[in-house]
Design an enzyme around this catalytic site. Structure first.
Site, PDB file in Angstrom:
ATOM      1  N   GLY A 138       1.236  10.709   7.027  1.00  0.00           N
ATOM      2  CA  GLY A 138       1.448   9.865   5.843  1.00  0.00           C
ATOM      3  C   GLY A 138       2.879   9.364   5.742  1.00  0.00           C
ATOM      4  O   GLY A 138       3.811  10.148   5.616  1.00  0.00           O
ATOM      5  N   GLY A 185       4.215   7.571   3.291  1.00  0.00           N
ATOM      6  CA  GLY A 185       4.473   7.093   1.924  1.00  0.00           C
ATOM      7  C   GLY A 185       5.806   7.633   1.436  1.00  0.00           C
ATOM      8  O   GLY A 185       6.697   7.945   2.236  1.00  0.00           O
ATOM      9  N   ASP A 240       1.866  13.908  -3.678  1.00  0.00           N
ATOM     10  CA  ASP A 240       0.646  13.971  -4.500  1.00  0.00           C
ATOM     11  C   ASP A 240      -0.344  15.038  -4.037  1.00  0.00           C
ATOM     12  O   ASP A 240      -1.088  15.601  -4.839  1.00  0.00           O
ATOM     13  CB  ASP A 240      -0.098  12.620  -4.447  1.00  0.00           C
ATOM     14  CG  ASP A 240       0.526  11.589  -5.364  1.00  0.00           C
ATOM     15  OD1 ASP A 240       1.582  11.877  -5.959  1.00  0.00           O
ATOM     16  OD2 ASP A 240      -0.045  10.478  -5.477  1.00  0.00           O
ATOM     17  N   GLU A 262       0.440  -1.403 -17.384  1.00  0.00           N
ATOM     18  CA  GLU A 262       1.243  -2.460 -16.757  1.00  0.00           C
ATOM     19  C   GLU A 262       0.358  -3.631 -16.316  1.00  0.00           C
ATOM     20  O   GLU A 262       0.735  -4.796 -16.464  1.00  0.00           O
ATOM     21  CB  GLU A 262       2.047  -1.879 -15.588  1.00  0.00           C
ATOM     22  CG  GLU A 262       3.050  -0.842 -16.080  1.00  0.00           C
ATOM     23  CD  GLU A 262       4.060  -0.363 -15.045  1.00  0.00           C
ATOM     24  OE1 GLU A 262       5.150   0.062 -15.451  1.00  0.00           O
ATOM     25  OE2 GLU A 262       3.780  -0.402 -13.844  1.00  0.00           O
ATOM     26  N   GLN A 274       8.985  10.304  -7.509  1.00  0.00           N
ATOM     27  CA  GLN A 274      10.174  11.157  -7.425  1.00  0.00           C
ATOM     28  C   GLN A 274       9.886  12.551  -6.858  1.00  0.00           C
ATOM     29  O   GLN A 274      10.592  12.983  -5.952  1.00  0.00           O
ATOM     30  CB  GLN A 274      10.854  11.249  -8.800  1.00  0.00           C
ATOM     31  CG  GLN A 274      11.832  10.118  -9.061  1.00  0.00           C
ATOM     32  CD  GLN A 274      12.946  10.036  -8.024  1.00  0.00           C
ATOM     33  OE1 GLN A 274      13.428  11.035  -7.517  1.00  0.00           O
ATOM     34  NE2 GLN A 274      13.354   8.834  -7.686  1.00  0.00           N
ATOM     35  N   VAL A 333      -5.378  10.240  10.655  1.00  0.00           N
ATOM     36  CA  VAL A 333      -5.638  11.595  11.145  1.00  0.00           C
ATOM     37  C   VAL A 333      -7.001  12.001  10.603  1.00  0.00           C
ATOM     38  O   VAL A 333      -7.234  11.974   9.392  1.00  0.00           O
ATOM     39  CB  VAL A 333      -4.532  12.571  10.699  1.00  0.00           C
ATOM     40  CG1 VAL A 333      -4.906  13.999  11.049  1.00  0.00           C
ATOM     41  CG2 VAL A 333      -3.212  12.178  11.358  1.00  0.00           C
ATOM     42  N   GLY A 391       6.732  10.550   0.206  1.00  0.00           N
ATOM     43  CA  GLY A 391       7.105  11.878   0.684  1.00  0.00           C
ATOM     44  C   GLY A 391       7.358  11.894   2.184  1.00  0.00           C
ATOM     45  O   GLY A 391       8.392  12.395   2.643  1.00  0.00           O
TER      46      GLY A 391
END
Ligand SMILES: Cc1cc2nc3c(=O)[nH]c(=O)nc-3n(C[C@H](O)[C@H](O)[C@H](O)COP(=O)(O)OP(=O)(O)OC[C@H]3O[C@@H](n4cnc5c(N)ncnc54)[C@H](O)[C@@H]3O)c2cc1C
Length: 470
Positions: A47, A49, A335, A206, A353, A115, A51
């Site tokens: 991943g 992203g 996440d 939003e 964050q 994966v 992280g």
């Protein structure tokens, strides 16, 4: 004969399916991961992203060979995804190629592959292009939309979890406005124009605000013959307030802003089903709507092969060093991870964050963890939460119980989002688009580049897909 052509000719017969299988197997056999053998320890990250990228950045290539897998060849900035869906930004503004991000990193290998599973006994993972062994594995594969078992929503509503999702939704919305012109039936026109958002968290709020601005500033100029008071925007949530993860003050302000902008808010409202035409609420009420957006939550995507006892409520349980409880060499961040601490007994919030801070922590401490040194536990520094509702309207909860609303919060929101975009190019593209939107009251990306046709939508098929033919 060209292999693809051959497959088309043969599809539909038994011979065809064996030939197809043969072709697939044949082409799979040609694929190879081609990750060089190494004498260093191999750290594999799943991943790219928030992280995963932070972890890769901080892993020391002198000590580790680093291999990154992602389903996509780009990294995306999810907090601005809704602006792609509502024509405020082009997709390229919020995404950047992962290879460019790491083209200076030594002994780094990226493979744009999903994966498929992990064999934790053999320390090996499986992909379409072969298997790869690892010494350390960092799982940072994020989350997926959680439909809470509502099959009809999963089938007909639009998720907002990826760039293809946002482009599909953008096409659907612009096609809906075009279709509204093509019908003289006023009830049908109202149905086509009505948009329902399920879930009043940051994404729902939003997106609802962006749609209300589109309705106010942009659409009446594009479609002067349509009465846009017929375009209803519903924002539904099962809880008793919008923005449930934020403070009550922020929530009340956002509620007021949205109502002023004409968004119909229904809290304590549960959705029962949707068939592409009508949303049925648990209360029995019905809302006729052509476009429903699902923003009601996410859940982790647990990779196949991981022992079920490692996971709880769709997240992988980790200790305070991000190591999965029950494993010696597999870590989880972002996440997908649930690190239960005194301050966060259910794990950290699913936000950018914590993911970035966990990635940085793990990348920096991997060597010490390998050597079995005593490593300080991960500590999350909460920088606060922000949500914008529209031009000059945002809400901010900052550390120290500071709450802002209105223009100040909006400026903070603009600054924070620009500064966290991955590259200078992305920052520039977003900045230029925002300036354009701000001064012209326009959202210029109202393009149907790839028409979207939902299964069973014969009119969209006829009007938009057939336009593309010939
Ligand atoms: C629409 C939206 C708006 C958001 N707004 C905000 C916001 O305003 N503020 C905020 O703080 N947070 C926001 N978030 C949440 C935030 O984006 C996430 O918490 C954050 O992205 C988590 O980071 P991550 O690294 O765990 O996962 P991600 O950033 O989601 O990265 C996961 C990566 O793994 C890849 N992947 C998944 N499965 C596989 C596989 N099997 N093989 C290979 N690759 C795989 C994916 O392609 C993806 O690139 C938002 C999220 C969404 C969807």
């Amino acid at each position: 004969m060209d292999r693809q052509v051959a497959v088309y000719f043969l599809v539909g017969t038994n011979t065809a399916s064996s030939y197809l299988n043969f072709c697939i197997m044949d082409s799979m056999q040609q694929l190879s991961l081609n990750v060089p053998d190494t004498v260093k320890l191999r750290v594999v990250v799943i991943g790219g992203g928030f992280g995963g990228v932070a972890a890769v950045k901080h892993l020391d290539s002198r000590l580790f060979q680093v291999v990154l897998f992602d389903k996509h060849n780009y990294n995306s900035f999810w907090p601005l995804l809704y602006q792609v869906a509502t024509a405020g930004l082009q997709a390229e503004a919020i995404a950047g190629p992962l290879r460019r991000e790491f083209n200076q990193k030594k002994d780094f290998h990226f493979r744009p592959l999903k994966v498929q599973s992990v064999d934790v006994q053999a320390n090996t993972l499986h992909t379409q292009a072969g298997d790869l062994s690892y010494d350390y594995l960092i799982i940072a594969n994020g989350s997926k939309s959680n439909y809470f078992g509502n099959k009809s929503m999963q089938q007909y509503a639009f998720g907002l979890k990826s760039i293809p999702d946002a482009l599909n939704l953008r096409s659907q919305l612009i096609q809906a406005f075009e279709r509204a012109v093509l019908t003289s039936d006023l009830a049908e026109r109202a149905r086509i124009l009505t948009i329902v958002l399920v879930g009043a968290g940051p994404t729902g709020v939003e997106t609802a605000g962006a749609l209300a601005e589109l309705r106010k500033y942009v659409l009446p100029k594009d479609y002067p013959t349509i009465d846009f008071s017929q375009m209803k925007i519903y924002l539904l949530d099962g809880l008793d307030r919008v923005l449930p993860p934020m403070s009550v003050k922020a929530s009340e302000k956002a509620h007021r802003y949205l109502e002023k902008m004409g968004v119909i808010i229904r809290t304590n409202t549960l959705v029962d089903s949707y068939d592409g035409a009508v949303v049925k609420l648990k209360s029995g009420e019905e809302i006729q709507s052509y476009s429903v957006i699902w923003s009601a939550g996410v859940t982790g995507d647990i990779l196949q092969g991981l022992p079920p006892e490692w996971a709880e409520k769709g997240r992988l349980l980790t200790d305070e060093n991000c190591r999965i409880i029950g494993s010696k060499n597999i870590f989880a961040i972002g996440d997908i991870a649930a690190m239960k601490t005194t301050a966060y007994p259910k794990g950290h919030p699913g936000l950018a964050q914590p993911a970035m801070q966990m990635g940085t922590y793990l990348g920096k401490n991997m060597q010490a963890l390998h050597l079995g040194e005593n490593v300080k536990p991960f500590k999350y520094f909460d920088k606060g939460s922000l949500a914008t509702v529209g031009r000059g309207k945002a809400v901010a909860d900052l550390p120290g119980k500071l709450h802002f609303g209105g223009r100040i919060a909006w400026y903070i929101w603009l600054f924070v989002h620009i500064s966290f975009l991955i590259s200078f190019r992305n920052k520039l593209l977003v900045f230029v688009n925002w300036m354009w939107n701000y001064f012209t009251f326009d959202k210029a990306n109202r393009l149907i580049i790839r028409p979207y046709v939902r299964k069973g939508d014969a009119v969209a098929q006829e009007v938009f897909l057939e336009n593309e033919e010939g």
